[in-house]
Design an enzyme around this catalytic site. Structure first.
Site, PDB file in Angstrom:
ATOM      1  N   GLU A   1      64.336  -5.431  30.824  1.00  0.00           N
ATOM      2  CA  GLU A   1      64.422  -5.308  29.368  1.00  0.00           C
ATOM      3  C   GLU A   1      64.021  -3.926  28.865  1.00  0.00           C
ATOM      4  O   GLU A   1      64.591  -3.417  27.891  1.00  0.00           O
ATOM      5  CB  GLU A   1      63.555  -6.381  28.697  1.00  0.00           C
ATOM      6  CG  GLU A   1      64.024  -7.798  28.931  1.00  0.00           C
ATOM      7  CD  GLU A   1      63.527  -8.415  30.232  1.00  0.00           C
ATOM      8  OE1 GLU A   1      63.937  -9.547  30.556  1.00  0.00           O
ATOM      9  OE2 GLU A   1      62.711  -7.761  30.934  1.00  0.00           O
TER      10      GLU A   1
ATOM     11  N   LYS B   1      52.562  23.422  39.927  1.00  0.00           N
ATOM     12  CA  LYS B   1      52.106  23.397  38.539  1.00  0.00           C
ATOM     13  C   LYS B   1      51.417  24.720  38.217  1.00  0.00           C
ATOM     14  O   LYS B   1      50.585  25.195  38.985  1.00  0.00           O
ATOM     15  CB  LYS B   1      51.154  22.213  38.335  1.00  0.00           C
ATOM     16  CG  LYS B   1      50.976  21.788  36.897  1.00  0.00           C
ATOM     17  CD  LYS B   1      50.374  20.398  36.843  1.00  0.00           C
ATOM     18  CE  LYS B   1      50.354  19.862  35.426  1.00  0.00           C
ATOM     19  NZ  LYS B   1      49.930  18.458  35.387  1.00  0.00           N
TER      20      LYS B   1
ATOM     21  N   SER C   1      52.607  22.691  32.976  1.00  0.00           N
ATOM     22  CA  SER C   1      53.747  21.788  33.178  1.00  0.00           C
ATOM     23  C   SER C   1      55.062  22.490  32.863  1.00  0.00           C
ATOM     24  O   SER C   1      56.100  22.166  33.456  1.00  0.00           O
ATOM     25  CB  SER C   1      53.598  20.547  32.293  1.00  0.00           C
ATOM     26  OG  SER C   1      52.398  19.854  32.598  1.00  0.00           O
TER      27      SER C   1
END
Length: 623
Positions: free
Chosen positions: A366, A244, A40
């Site tokens: 929210e 990757k 990664s």
């Protein structure tokens, strides 16, 4: 932003060399740790090299300088390459990278703010962009400064809805100082990402959300330099096609390598291969920022005057919150308010009316609202207060949890708690919120019972470190405190007492007023009770509770507009556990409620004045 000037070949080669050094450091660190995510990191090497050593403006020896450009690593599992960047910049010692994930090192497996270069903790995916939006909003509208905000996301986390809440927010507020870099390396943790390398679809999605979207070869430093140099009057998404494990022979673009370090022998061979591509060891110095962010002081913000209530007058604590916040806003221009399209119910609309430039409408999102607040609070630039129905904060629990890990100082006001809201029914009733907020490290939980206490809670929250939650109610109740009453975190109040008290009753909000009404009923029977207002449920005033219990034959009765689990009753029980001669009896909501009038619901669920009086009689009869 300046118009694009193509770097010369020497600079481009230096950036390529930097990217490869970052790869090597990431591989070395994860192999030494025996865990981590080297593949990664390797997909993002060129992105990080161009960002930190060509595009961003910052002081490499002062990572939290307020003038610096900001960076958020939303794909937090790529932390080793972030650490490698700061070693490359000279802030970290190269040798420290080999202590990755050790208990003796600050270089955790995912970024945390004990690292001076990390503003917000990441690793729970999908949250970094929201925090970056908060930083960008602060930079554009509050600081009015030239610093820019960059956020690196992985393609896996683009399945998170919170990412798209943040994308919408950035577009609505025209955050043209924000750049999101999407590291499209095709592979997730256990499977390929859903869109793999369908770059055009990523671009269309970003554009549909109002972003300027640029597709680039994420391993071309020249394309990245050009993309970062393209200024638009809207937020920009750089959609980088990457692989990757780039540069790792036999691993690049292969599944089943997520979160796996390279074995030592393999790592040594790969490092030699990558090292052979480096043409120069010369490092690129960071470009310093333009110093135009204002000085900010958010310490010791106090109300401009005492409360102005009259004992006996009635007001809902939700309205008292709105009035208090607007009042505090006059004490500092760094008090800001955020709401999730409930401002006419939480009464944050009062703040908006008096301080329109410091009110942020986050709409019905929210999770993003909490992340925005976390971003706004970074580097002590603002004191944010978020409000919505307390029930709806439960949707953002992961963001709240990560805010605590981020050592963030944010204030959350949840209104419409409990069955006492009445006819709206259970979907709107917060009955789990105390349990949720009590469980959060660094949290302080306020539960004011009248307008005076609410105003003091708002002032205290603004000056209290960590996550502050203020629980407010819908019904109007009487003012019980004088305006000069002193309130402190962790200090309860004895609201009613006599020398003949037989039971200590602890309630908060609506149930405190029911307890006082129950006391009047019981007085007719010559039964006296002591009534306590805890004010803060966390921390709890253990000493006053114990002293009161011992003065009332060891009897404590708690009554709360909340489920039994995790609320006032359990907090009190935990506080007195092991103390001889003390018993705690709980009254709370015991099942999913329904619609009805507030008084009907309080009676139905056994937390009204009659239920309290009956419970007190039962405790006395037991003796």
């Amino acid at each position: 932003m300046e118009s694009y000037h193509k770097p010369d070949q020497q600079k481009l080669q230096a950036l390529k060399d930097t990217a490869n050094r970052l790869r090597i450091s990431s591989i070395q660190a994860t192999t030494a740790a025996g865990s981590g995510h080297p593949t990664s990191c390797c997909s993002a090497a060129e992105i990080m090299a161009v960002l930190f050593f060509h595009t961003m403006r910052y002081k490499s020896q002062d990572p939290r300088n307020p003038h610096n450009d900001r960076f958020v690593l939303s794909k937090g599992h790529a932390a080793p390459i972030l650490y490698a960047v700061w070693a490359e910049a000279g802030f970290l010692a190269e040798a420290e990278l080999l202590n990755l994930r050790k208990i003796s090192s600050d270089l955790d497996g995912h970024p945390v703010p004990k690292q001076a270069f990390t503003d917000v903790a990441t690793g729970s995916l999908g949250q970094g962009l929201g925090a970056a939006c908060g930083m960008a909003y602060t930079g554009k509208y509050f600081d009015k400064a030239s610093y820019r905000v960059y956020c690196l996301l992985g393609d896996g986390e683009l399945s998170e809805g919170s990412v798209w809440e943040a994308m919408a927010f950035a577009s609505i507020y025209k955050l043209d100082n924000l750049v999101a870099i999407l590291d499209i390396n095709r592979l997730g943790q256990s499977d390929p990402a859903p869109l793999q390398h369908q770059m055009d679809i990523y671009q269309k999605r970003c554009e549909a959300f109002g972003w300027h979207a640029i597709i680039v070869d994420g391993h071309s430093v020249e394309e990245l330099c050009k993309a970062f140099g393209q200024a638009k009057h809207q937020p920009t998404a750089i959609i980088a096609k990457t692989f990757k494990g780039r540069g790792i022979t036999g691993v690049e673009d292969k599944e089943s390598w997520h979160g796996k370090p390279l074995p030592k022998n393999m790592a040594e061979q790969i490092i030699q291969e990558i090292y052979s591509q480096i043409q120069s060891k010369k490092k690129i110095l960071a470009t310093p920022p333009q110093e135009d962010a204002p000085s900010v002081d958010i310490a010791n913000i106090r109300m401009p005057s005492l409360p102005s209530y009259k004992v006996g007058d009635k007001i809902a604590t939700r309205k008292a919150y709105g009035q208090a916040l607007a009042k505090l806003g006059h004490a500092s221009d760094r008090i800001i308010a955020l709401d999730g399209d409930t401002k006419n119910s939480t009464f944050s609309e009062i703040f908006k009316k008096e301080h329109p430039d410091r009110f942020i409408e986050c709409y019905i999102a929210e999770q993003n609202m909490v992340s925005i607040a976390v971003g706004c609070a970074t580097r002590n630039r603002t004191v944010p207060f978020c409000s919505t129905f307390a029930a709806f904060f439960t949707r953002a629990f992961d963001q709240i949890r990560m805010a605590a890990i981020s050592e963030s100082n944010i204030n959350l006001c949840g209104s419409h708690c409990g069955v006492s809201i009445g006819e709206d029914g259970p979907s709107q009733m917060a009955l789990e919120d105390l349990a949720m907020f009590r469980s959060v490290p660094t949290s302080t939980v306020f539960y004011p019972s009248d307008g005076v206490a609410t105003e003091k809670a708002v002032e205290l929250a603004a000056n209290t470190k960590g996550i502050c939650f203020i629980r407010t109610s819908r019904p109007e109740n009487a003012i019980i405190y004088n305006n000069n009453e002193d309130f402190q975190v962790g200090q309860a109040k004895v609201v009613l007492k006599s020398k003949d008290d037989q039971v200590t009753v602890i309630g908060a909000g609506v149930t405190l007023h029911e307890a006082l009404a129950a006391a009047e009923l019981l007085k007719k029977e010559k039964i006296n009770i002591r009534v306590l207002d805890p004010f803060t449920i966390k921390p709890l005033d253990r000493k006053l509770i114990l002293d009161s219990a011992r003065a009332t034959k060891g009897r404590i009765l708690t009554v709360e507009d909340h489920y039994y689990e995790g609320g006032i009753g359990e907090a009190v029980s935990s506080a007195v556990v092991g103390e001889p001669g003390i018993t705690v009896t709980h009254l709370a909501v015991n099942r999913v409620p329904r619609s009805g009038k507030p008084a009907e619901l309080l009676k139905m669920f056994g937390i009204d004045r009659d239920a309290i009086a009956q419970a007190v009689r039962g405790l006395i009869t037991k003796a």
